[in-house]
Design a protein around this motif. Structure first.
Motif, PDB file in Angstrom:
ATOM      1  N   UNK A   1      86.959 138.977  45.822  1.00 49.27           N
ATOM      2  CA  UNK A   1      87.721 140.626  44.782  1.00 49.27           C
ATOM      3  C   UNK A   1      88.733 139.822  43.784  1.00 49.27           C
ATOM      4  N   UNK A   2      89.325 139.003  45.269  1.00 50.98           N
ATOM      5  CA  UNK A   2      90.487 137.972  43.952  1.00 50.98           C
ATOM      6  C   UNK A   2      89.503 137.794  42.193  1.00 50.98           C
ATOM      7  N   UNK A   3      88.604 136.991  42.349  1.00 49.32           N
ATOM      8  CA  UNK A   3      88.269 137.198  41.604  1.00 49.32           C
ATOM      9  C   UNK A   3      88.272 138.138  40.679  1.00 49.32           C
ATOM     10  N   UNK A   4      87.312 138.538  40.705  1.00 48.13           N
ATOM     11  CA  UNK A   4      87.294 140.890  40.032  1.00 48.13           C
ATOM     12  C   UNK A   4      88.800 140.677  39.059  1.00 48.13           C
ATOM     13  N   UNK A   5      89.655 140.313  40.559  1.00 49.62           N
ATOM     14  CA  UNK A   5      90.883 141.262  40.474  1.00 49.62           C
ATOM     15  C   UNK A   5      91.763 140.036  38.705  1.00 49.62           C
ATOM     16  N   UNK A   6      91.115 138.846  39.261  1.00 47.16           N
ATOM     17  CA  UNK A   6      91.562 138.117  38.253  1.00 47.16           C
ATOM     18  C   UNK A   6      91.126 137.955  36.900  1.00 47.16           C
ATOM     19  N   UNK A   7      90.228 138.551  36.900  1.00 47.65           N
ATOM     20  CA  UNK A   7      88.929 138.694  35.535  1.00 47.65           C
ATOM     21  C   UNK A   7      89.439 140.231  34.414  1.00 47.65           C
ATOM     22  N   UNK A   8      89.589 141.134  35.493  1.00 44.81           N
ATOM     23  CA  UNK A   8      89.883 142.476  35.183  1.00 44.81           C
ATOM     24  C   UNK A   8      90.639 143.477  36.405  1.00 44.81           C
ATOM     25  N   UNK A   9      91.444 143.417  36.362  1.00 44.61           N
ATOM     26  CA  UNK A   9      92.174 143.891  37.468  1.00 44.61           C
ATOM     27  C   UNK A   9      91.652 145.591  37.094  1.00 44.61           C
ATOM     28  N   UNK A  10      91.592 146.555  36.460  1.00 44.61           N
ATOM     29  CA  UNK A  10      91.086 147.854  36.588  1.00 44.61           C
ATOM     30  C   UNK A  10      89.689 147.727  37.022  1.00 44.61           C
ATOM     31  N   UNK A  11      88.584 147.103  36.785  1.00 42.73           N
ATOM     32  CA  UNK A  11      87.567 147.374  37.667  1.00 42.73           C
ATOM     33  C   UNK A  11      87.434 146.909  38.490  1.00 42.73           C
ATOM     34  N   UNK A  12      88.691 145.387  39.521  1.00 38.78           N
ATOM     35  CA  UNK A  12      88.598 145.145  40.445  1.00 38.78           C
ATOM     36  C   UNK A  12      89.532 146.644  41.503  1.00 38.78           C
ATOM     37  N   UNK A  13      89.992 146.934  40.878  1.00 41.96           N
ATOM     38  CA  UNK A  13      90.668 148.301  41.145  1.00 41.96           C
ATOM     39  C   UNK A  13      89.443 149.960  42.095  1.00 41.96           C
ATOM     40  N   UNK A  14      89.313 149.778  40.594  1.00 46.59           N
ATOM     41  CA  UNK A  14      87.860 150.527  41.027  1.00 46.59           C
ATOM     42  C   UNK A  14      86.948 150.245  41.617  1.00 46.59           C
TER      43      UNK A  14
ATOM     44  N   UNK B  64      71.913 130.964  38.978  1.00 50.43           N
ATOM     45  CA  UNK B  64      71.353 131.304  37.697  1.00 50.43           C
ATOM     46  C   UNK B  64      71.645 132.506  36.843  1.00 50.43           C
ATOM     47  N   UNK B  65      71.221 131.976  35.583  1.00 52.26           N
ATOM     48  CA  UNK B  65      71.677 132.033  34.196  1.00 52.26           C
ATOM     49  C   UNK B  65      70.911 133.816  34.216  1.00 52.26           C
ATOM     50  N   UNK B  66      70.974 134.790  35.349  1.00 55.34           N
ATOM     51  CA  UNK B  66      70.426 136.011  34.862  1.00 55.34           C
ATOM     52  C   UNK B  66      71.271 136.910  35.631  1.00 55.34           C
ATOM     53  N   UNK B  67      72.951 136.000  36.507  1.00 57.29           N
ATOM     54  CA  UNK B  67      74.003 136.929  36.218  1.00 57.29           C
ATOM     55  C   UNK B  67      74.263 136.478  35.672  1.00 57.29           C
ATOM     56  N   UNK B  68      75.502 137.349  34.415  1.00 58.22           N
ATOM     57  CA  UNK B  68      77.072 136.841  34.609  1.00 58.22           C
ATOM     58  C   UNK B  68      77.928 136.765  35.849  1.00 58.22           C
ATOM     59  N   UNK B  69      78.608 135.648  34.885  1.00 60.89           N
ATOM     60  CA  UNK B  69      79.645 135.654  35.643  1.00 60.89           C
ATOM     61  C   UNK B  69      80.731 136.437  36.403  1.00 60.89           C
ATOM     62  N   UNK B  70      80.861 137.863  35.341  1.00 57.15           N
ATOM     63  CA  UNK B  70      81.584 138.726  36.301  1.00 57.15           C
ATOM     64  C   UNK B  70      80.553 140.086  36.395  1.00 57.15           C
ATOM     65  N   UNK B  71      79.545 140.257  36.573  1.00 55.21           N
ATOM     66  CA  UNK B  71      78.378 140.726  37.265  1.00 55.21           C
ATOM     67  C   UNK B  71      78.188 140.157  38.968  1.00 55.21           C
ATOM     68  N   UNK B  72      78.179 138.703  38.911  1.00 59.94           N
ATOM     69  CA  UNK B  72      78.350 138.201  40.123  1.00 59.94           C
ATOM     70  C   UNK B  72      79.912 138.613  40.424  1.00 59.94           C
ATOM     71  N   UNK B  73      80.587 138.496  40.171  1.00 60.10           N
ATOM     72  CA  UNK B  73      82.033 138.517  40.764  1.00 60.10           C
ATOM     73  C   UNK B  73      82.252 139.914  41.122  1.00 60.10           C
ATOM     74  N   UNK B  74      81.645 141.073  40.937  1.00 55.13           N
ATOM     75  CA  UNK B  74      81.663 143.027  40.775  1.00 55.13           C
ATOM     76  C   UNK B  74      80.852 142.553  41.622  1.00 55.13           C
ATOM     77  N   UNK B  75      79.471 142.421  41.907  1.00 54.06           N
ATOM     78  CA  UNK B  75      79.025 142.769  42.914  1.00 54.06           C
ATOM     79  C   UNK B  75      79.486 141.883  44.177  1.00 54.06           C
ATOM     80  N   UNK B  76      79.365 140.776  44.393  1.00 55.32           N
ATOM     81  CA  UNK B  76      79.834 139.665  45.761  1.00 55.32           C
ATOM     82  C   UNK B  76      81.454 140.566  46.171  1.00 55.32           C
ATOM     83  N   UNK B  77      81.998 141.267  44.505  1.00 52.80           N
ATOM     84  CA  UNK B  77      83.245 141.620  45.419  1.00 52.80           C
ATOM     85  C   UNK B  77      83.501 143.013  46.302  1.00 52.80           C
TER      86      UNK B  77
END
Length: 183
Positions: A50-63, A21-34
């Motif tokens: 979590x691995x996908x989120x870390x590949x997208x934004x390592x600092x955000x994945x750590x948080x 669904x376009x209602x969620x961006x890739x980053x939003x999905x990765x963050x919430x699902x991680x």
């Protein structure tokens, strides 16, 4: 054992499906699902979201990883409305997104993370107000539906994999070198 080895491809990575669904961006999905994945994973269990989120934004994945680790509880908890589920009532600690993480991800994702926590850790406490918080936070009805569907799918898969991972470790420990096998 990974999701790919157990589940059909159309289930194991909902964020990469072309009909996502376009209602969620890739980053939003990765963050919430991680976040959901980290809340429910067994120690040492693979964490592809979590691995996908870390590949997208390592600092955000750590948080997100640190916050999920501090929010993880045995659960699920909640107070169900009168009826047969009342026997499942169990009090447990609530979780609110810390101000620093809220400032980093914004209101829209803050309410989504709190909703995800409530959905998987406090299902008995879901109320109309939970959905209103999402709506107020910028989520459309379609986005809320997509968010809940994906959270539910990943929570179910992660819990199943955690149980399988734990069972596999138990079997491995029983059959480790130097141990005798009882028949």
């Amino acid at each position: 054992m990974s999701r790919q080895e157990i589940l059909p491809p159309e289930l194991h990575l909902p964020e990469l499906r072309s009909d996502a669904p376009p209602a969620l961006s890739k980053l939003e999905r990765r963050m919430v699902l991680a976040f959901v994945e980290r809340l429910l994973s067994a120690e040492g269990q693979p964490a592809p979201f979590f691995t996908l989120l870390r590949q997208t934004d390592a600092a955000l994945a750590a948080l997100i990883g640190a916050e999920a680790a501090s929010a993880a509880r045995p659960g699920p908890y909640g107070r169900f409305p009168p009826g047969p589920l009342r026997a499942e009532d169990l009090d447990g600690p609530p979780w609110r997104i810390p101000p620093a993480l809220c400032a980093r991800v914004g209101e829209r994702l803050s309410v989504a993370l709190e909703f995800a926590y409530l959905l998987v850790m406090h299902p008995g406490d879901l109320r109309r107000e939970s959905l209103l918080a999402l709506s107020t936070g910028g989520w459309s009805p379609e986005g809320i539906g997509a968010l809940a569907e994906q959270i539910g799918a990943v929570a179910s898969q992660t819990r199943t994999l955690a149980e399988l991972h734990t069972a596999a470790r138990s079997v491995s420990a029983r059959h480790a070198p130097g141990r005798t096998r009882l028949h």
